[in-house]
Design a protein around this motif. Structure first.
Motif, PDB file in Angstrom:
ATOM      1  N   VAL A  55       0.035   9.224  -6.021  1.00 32.34           N
ATOM      2  CA  VAL A  55      -1.263   8.952  -5.405  1.00 32.34           C
ATOM      3  C   VAL A  55      -1.414   9.844  -4.176  1.00 32.34           C
ATOM      4  N   ALA A  56      -2.652  10.154  -3.827  1.00 34.38           N
ATOM      5  CA  ALA A  56      -2.882  10.918  -2.608  1.00 34.38           C
ATOM      6  C   ALA A  56      -2.872   9.941  -1.440  1.00 34.38           C
ATOM      7  N   LEU A  57      -2.100  10.266  -0.407  1.00 34.28           N
ATOM      8  CA  LEU A  57      -2.065   9.386   0.759  1.00 34.28           C
ATOM      9  C   LEU A  57      -3.420   9.401   1.446  1.00 34.28           C
TER      10      LEU A  57
ATOM     11  N   LYS B  38       2.493   0.753   3.191  1.00 35.46           N
ATOM     12  CA  LYS B  38       3.653   1.100   4.015  1.00 35.46           C
ATOM     13  C   LYS B  38       4.790   1.613   3.138  1.00 35.46           C
ATOM     14  N   THR B  39       5.000   0.923   2.005  1.00 36.35           N
ATOM     15  CA  THR B  39       6.083   1.324   1.109  1.00 36.35           C
ATOM     16  C   THR B  39       5.892   2.771   0.664  1.00 36.35           C
ATOM     17  N   GLU B  40       4.657   3.084   0.293  1.00 42.73           N
ATOM     18  CA  GLU B  40       4.344   4.440  -0.160  1.00 42.73           C
ATOM     19  C   GLU B  40       4.706   5.459   0.934  1.00 42.73           C
TER      20      GLU B  40
ATOM     21  N   HIS C 112       5.343  -9.304  -2.956  1.00 45.32           N
ATOM     22  CA  HIS C 112       4.954  -9.042  -4.341  1.00 45.32           C
ATOM     23  C   HIS C 112       3.526  -8.530  -4.395  1.00 45.32           C
ATOM     24  N   ASP C 113       3.340  -7.519  -5.193  1.00 44.80           N
ATOM     25  CA  ASP C 113       2.052  -6.850  -5.247  1.00 44.80           C
ATOM     26  C   ASP C 113       1.244  -7.407  -6.419  1.00 44.80           C
ATOM     27  N   PHE C 114       0.663  -8.610  -6.235  1.00 46.25           N
ATOM     28  CA  PHE C 114      -0.155  -9.212  -7.288  1.00 46.25           C
ATOM     29  C   PHE C 114      -1.531  -8.560  -7.262  1.00 46.25           C
ATOM     30  N   ARG C 115      -1.940  -8.000  -8.390  1.00 54.72           N
ATOM     31  CA  ARG C 115      -3.254  -7.373  -8.402  1.00 54.72           C
ATOM     32  C   ARG C 115      -4.373  -8.342  -8.752  1.00 54.72           C
ATOM     33  N   ASN C 116      -4.031  -9.480  -9.426  1.00 58.41           N
ATOM     34  CA  ASN C 116      -5.086 -10.322  -9.971  1.00 58.41           C
ATOM     35  C   ASN C 116      -5.276 -11.644  -9.225  1.00 58.41           C
TER      36      ASN C 116
ATOM     37  N   MET D 131      -4.592   7.756   7.184  1.00 60.71           N
ATOM     38  CA  MET D 131      -3.687   7.010   8.072  1.00 60.71           C
ATOM     39  C   MET D 131      -2.250   7.088   7.568  1.00 60.71           C
ATOM     40  N   GLN D 132      -2.101   7.002   6.244  1.00 61.60           N
ATOM     41  CA  GLN D 132      -0.758   7.122   5.671  1.00 61.60           C
ATOM     42  C   GLN D 132      -0.187   8.509   5.940  1.00 61.60           C
ATOM     43  N   ALA D 133      -1.030   9.514   5.771  1.00 59.46           N
ATOM     44  CA  ALA D 133      -0.573  10.888   5.972  1.00 59.46           C
ATOM     45  C   ALA D 133      -0.135  11.098   7.422  1.00 59.46           C
TER      46      ALA D 133
HETATM   47  P1  ADP Z   1       2.546  -2.587   1.816  1.00 61.87           P
HETATM   48  O1  ADP Z   1       3.987  -2.188   1.703  1.00 61.87           O
HETATM   49  O2  ADP Z   1       1.898  -2.083   3.067  1.00 61.87           O
HETATM   50  O3  ADP Z   1       2.265  -4.052   1.603  1.00 61.87           O
HETATM   51  P2  ADP Z   1       2.341  -1.097  -0.617  1.00 61.87           P
HETATM   52  O4  ADP Z   1       2.992   0.150  -0.214  1.00 61.87           O
HETATM   53  O5  ADP Z   1       3.062  -2.060  -1.478  1.00 61.87           O
HETATM   54  O6  ADP Z   1       1.757  -1.853   0.660  1.00 61.87           O
HETATM   55  O7  ADP Z   1       0.963  -0.697  -1.306  1.00 61.87           O
HETATM   56  C1  ADP Z   1       0.093  -1.659  -1.839  1.00 61.87           C
HETATM   57  C2  ADP Z   1      -0.505  -1.108  -3.099  1.00 61.87           C
HETATM   58  O8  ADP Z   1      -1.309   0.031  -2.809  1.00 61.87           O
HETATM   59  C3  ADP Z   1       0.546  -0.635  -4.080  1.00 61.87           C
HETATM   60  O9  ADP Z   1       0.158  -1.038  -5.364  1.00 61.87           O
HETATM   61  C4  ADP Z   1       0.508   0.874  -3.956  1.00 61.87           C
HETATM   62  O10 ADP Z   1       0.854   1.502  -5.158  1.00 61.87           O
HETATM   63  C5  ADP Z   1      -0.940   1.129  -3.605  1.00 61.87           C
HETATM   64  N1  ADP Z   1      -1.130   2.345  -2.810  1.00 61.87           N
HETATM   65  C6  ADP Z   1      -0.408   2.741  -1.753  1.00 61.87           C
HETATM   66  N2  ADP Z   1      -0.898   3.887  -1.231  1.00 61.87           N
HETATM   67  C7  ADP Z   1      -1.981   4.210  -1.973  1.00 61.87           C
HETATM   68  C8  ADP Z   1      -2.937   5.279  -1.934  1.00 61.87           C
HETATM   69  N3  ADP Z   1      -2.860   6.227  -0.997  1.00 61.87           N
HETATM   70  N4  ADP Z   1      -3.908   5.274  -2.862  1.00 61.87           N
HETATM   71  C9  ADP Z   1      -3.995   4.313  -3.789  1.00 61.87           C
HETATM   72  N5  ADP Z   1      -3.133   3.285  -3.887  1.00 61.87           N
HETATM   73  C10 ADP Z   1      -2.144   3.218  -2.987  1.00 61.87           C
END
Ligand code: ADP
Ligand code: ZN
Ligand code: ZN
Length: 709
Positions: free
Chosen positions: A161-163, A197-199, A519-523, A166-168
């Motif tokens: 994914v593109a950061l 943050k993880t990303e 946990h990264d619940f999407r739904n 803020m992430q960048a």
């Molecule tokens: P945090 O650790 O801050 O709770 P995560 O790193 O788990 O957040 O990210 C939450 C969700 O967002 C994840 O599913 C991740 O894949 C997604 N994500 C992170 N950065 C991006 C981005 N730049 N664009 C799209 N999705 C992203």
């Protein structure tokens, strides 16, 4: 060649069976070939043979030459522990006031410090020196190929994914810190839940690994699921990822440890104990959810893995500091205060990373003077029914396991209690037993009141098992499951419950803290909190901080993606909707909460504006524990007088602990509070030395920076 080696051994200093220095180090004679600081040796200790670590080599004997004995064997087949690692354990030993041997050796995998497992070679011609090898080390090193094979191939990387900007910026700051070790500060990656943050730190790790350095990532105990390791493997193609946690069997832990130590692991993912792992090419440390209480070890060496991570990063690699990233949506007050004072640098992510995700609306549902059915008020019942109808899973958070916290007799007032502890015994309906959550005691539920024979015992209050039962009764067609320590004893069962939520195979998941973490619940679009009140009026000055962070974290499970994200809601039942903590929570305003907290702490002279330690004593009789502490206090006051630091260090009166008796042992404690750390540690050095000299006949210990007091 004759030399004398000073060896750290994991033995209480009181057992003076060899030529010791009094600080847990012992001298031995070595006449074999080459030997280095950081090597392991087998040494005689009394009638036994122990594994020790060489920390110094001298030409002449430093102590008691007549009593010096010979090293049994030098351990071969393993690289020596590095000077950096030794410096870290030395720091931990002095900061936590423990002998070096009791810090360094217990941090190693069990087989490595078990002398009986080593194979000894024949003594060489001089009849003295010989070498020892641990067969499983050799096997571990051979297995390194397997670890490399488990890595996702470097070219199989999914589309990254593109950061966002803020992430960048945060990533840029981490890499910039890495490239300017002289001015490096600990980095607080402060971002709301789901902000990516993880990303950010995965990208930083990828850079570090590309530069042939190792990364250490610490995660809370509860977070280390197979899914997380999988996220790392996919996010870091080509990297060899090791894991280190207490769930590994001894053999597996040895393998992982050896591979990290021999540099065969690029990324070590672990719980608190991994902070003391040996990583010869360490280039970056990440502490995820840095505020989490599981970073504090609660027995033996009572260290904070987060604090040791900061020290380890500052000591760095061969004298050059490395970056440490503390990630959290709700940082600890300690870290926040360091940001305010300029000692840490804050990197901020203020928005959810997934484009269509948004923060949920948080609403309070007052419970005073309101009818509740099975503990759920109407707004919760309606909201849950509504989400089920829309096929959106619901999380129900209740931080108390079991069925009911206590059984009571209505006619005589009897309450179920643990016979060994000063706490209630919790009723578990799943096995119809009473359980003590402190000592593990279990007993069949009595058929009738043991005091008066009344057969009508009632379950008072509710735990997750009862909430689960209530939800089944209220929503008979819904698929309901429960996630807590009792429902997930089987390995992998927690992961499959969480997966079921992802896959839409569950309508309602009830659980403790376990469902909140990361946990990264999407739904999920609705999170319900049944009872936030018990923590609101606690005596513990950290209770509010903990509650705020728990609630933010559970709330963070809702609205993480999908078209319906916008309507995501968090409903919190409370008797005290006017409590100031909620004001900041409803606004998702951690900054405001932290500012209030820190102002309160400052006014009250509490940490992080003061520094604490506790002296604890344990004895069969409470009076003995208190008497020991009272005598220790008198002695401490005399020492403070002599040291003239009394105005900066305060010794409180000894008191029983809040749960005074556990497993038939009475526990009491004495709080030590100081305005400055150096005064606290200087005092402790003198005081603990004096206490040791008195050889009390009860168990006691000191804890630095206690979390629960
Ligand atoms: P945090 O650790 O801050 O709770 P995560 O790193 O788990 O957040 O990210 C939450 C969700 O967002 C994840 O599913 C991740 O894949 C997604 N994500 C992170 N950065 C991006 C981005 N730049 N664009 C799209 N999705 C992203
Ligand atoms: Zn009774
Ligand atoms: Zn008990």
């Amino acid at each position: 060649m004759l030399s004398f080696v000073r060896v750290a051994i994991d033995q209480p200093a009181a057992v003076a069976a060899s030529a010791g220095t009094g600080d847990g180090l012992y001298d031995y004679r070595w006449t074999g070939g080459a030997i280095e600081v950081g090597q392991f040796v087998l040494v005689p200790f009394g009638a036994r043979t122990l594994v020790g670590l060489v920390v110094e080599i001298n030409d002449t004997a430093m102590v008691d030459a007549e009593r010096i004995r010979d090293v049994v064997a030098r351990v071969d087949g393993l690289s020596p522990m590095s000077a950096d690692w030794l410096a870290l354990t030395r720091f931990a030993a002095s900061y936590y006031h423990r002998p070096l041997g009791e810090v360094a050796l217990p941090s190693l995998p069990v087989p490595l410090r078990d002398a009986s497992r080593y194979a000894l070679s024949d003594p060489s011609e001089d009849g003295v020196s010989c070498s020892a090898t641990l067969p499983s080390i050799a096997r571990a090193i051979k297995r390194s190929a397997k670890l490399a094979a488990a890595a996702v191939p470097a070219d199989a990387g999914k589309e990254a994914v593109a950061l966002n900007p803020m992430q960048a910026a945060a990533l840029g700051a981490i890499l910039e810190a890495r490239d300017s070790p002289a001015t490096l500060k600990p980095l607080l990656l402060y971002g709301i839940t789901g902000s990516g943050k993880t990303e950010v730190y995965l990208r930083a790790i990828a850079e570090v690994v590309a530069a042939k350095r190792q990364a250490l990532v610490l995660v809370p105990e509860i977070n280390l699921t197979p899914q997380l390791a999988e996220t790392f493997r996919c996010g870091l193609p080509g990297a060899r990822i090791g894991t280190l946690h207490s769930g590994h069997a001894a053999g597996e832990r040895l393998h992982q440890w050896v591979l990290a130590h021999e540099g065969q692991v690029d990324v070590l993912l672990g719980t608190r104990l991994a902070v003391l792992a040996s990583l010869p090419r360490l280039g970056l440390i990440v502490v995820d959810e840095e505020h989490d209480a599981s970073y504090k070890q609660q027995e033996g060496l009572r260290y904070s893995a987060r604090d040791l991570a900061i020290v380890r990063a500052r000591q760095g690699l061969a004298g050059q500091a490395i970056p440490v990233v503390l990630a959290s949506a709700t940082p600890s007050m300690e870290s926040w205060a360091h940001v305010e004072s300029g000692r840490y640098r804050k990197l901020v992510l203020t928005e959810r990373a997934v484009p269509e995700a948004s923060l949920p609306t948080i609403r309070l549902v007052p419970t005073q003077r309101v009818e509740a059915l099975h503990g759920l008020t109407e707004p919760l019942r309606l909201a849950i029914a509504d989400r089920i109808a829309r096929h959106e899973p619901v999380l129900v958070f209740h931080n108390r396991r079991g069925y009911a916290p206590v059984l009571a007799c209505g006619s005589c007032g009897w309450l179920s209690a643990c016979p060994r502890c000063s706490v209630n015994a919790v009723f578990h309906k799943s096995d119809r037993n009473l359980h003590c959550h402190h000592c593990g005691w279990q007993h069949r539920v009595p058929r009738a009141c043991p005091e008066c024979g009344n057969v009508d015992l009632s379950a008072v209050g509710r735990g997750t098992q009862r909430v689960e039962e209530s939800l089944r009764a209220l929503f008979p067609d819904a698929r309901v499951a429960r996630i807590d320590r009792d429902s997930t004893r089987r390995k992998g069962s927690a992961a499959s419950l969480l997966d079921a939520v992802h896959l839409g195979d569950l309508d309602i998941l009830v659980g403790t803290q376990m469902l909140a973490k990361g946990h990264d619940f999407r739904n999920v679009t609705l999170v319900c909190v049944l009872d936030a009140d018990s923590a609101l009026y606690s005596h513990d000055f950290r209770a509010a901080e903990r509650l705020f962070s728990n609630l933010m974290q559970v709330a963070g499970r809702a609205g993480r993606g999908g078209a319906r994200s916008r309507g995501a809601e968090v409903l919190i039942q409370t008797r005290s909707p006017e409590h100031p903590l909620f004001e900041a929570l409803l606004a998702h305003d951690f900054d405001r909460f932290a500012a209030t907290q820190l102002a309160d702490r400052k006014a009250a002279g509490l940490p992080p504006f003061s520094h604490q330690a506790v002296l604890r004593a344990e004895a069969p009789r409470a009076s003995d524990a208190i008497a020991f502490l009272a005598a220790a206090r008198t002695e401490g006051m005399a020492i403070l007088d002599a040291m003239r630091v009394d105005r900066g260090v305060e010794l409180y009166d000894p008191v029983p602990m809040s749960v005074a008796r556990v497993a038939n042992v009475e526990r009491a404690q004495l709080l030590i509070e100081a305005r400055a750390r150096p005064a606290l540690h200087a005092f402790l050095d003198a005081w603990l030395g004096a206490l040791q000299g008195r050889r009390p006949r009860l168990r006691w210990h000191v804890e630095i920076d206690p979390l629960d007091i």
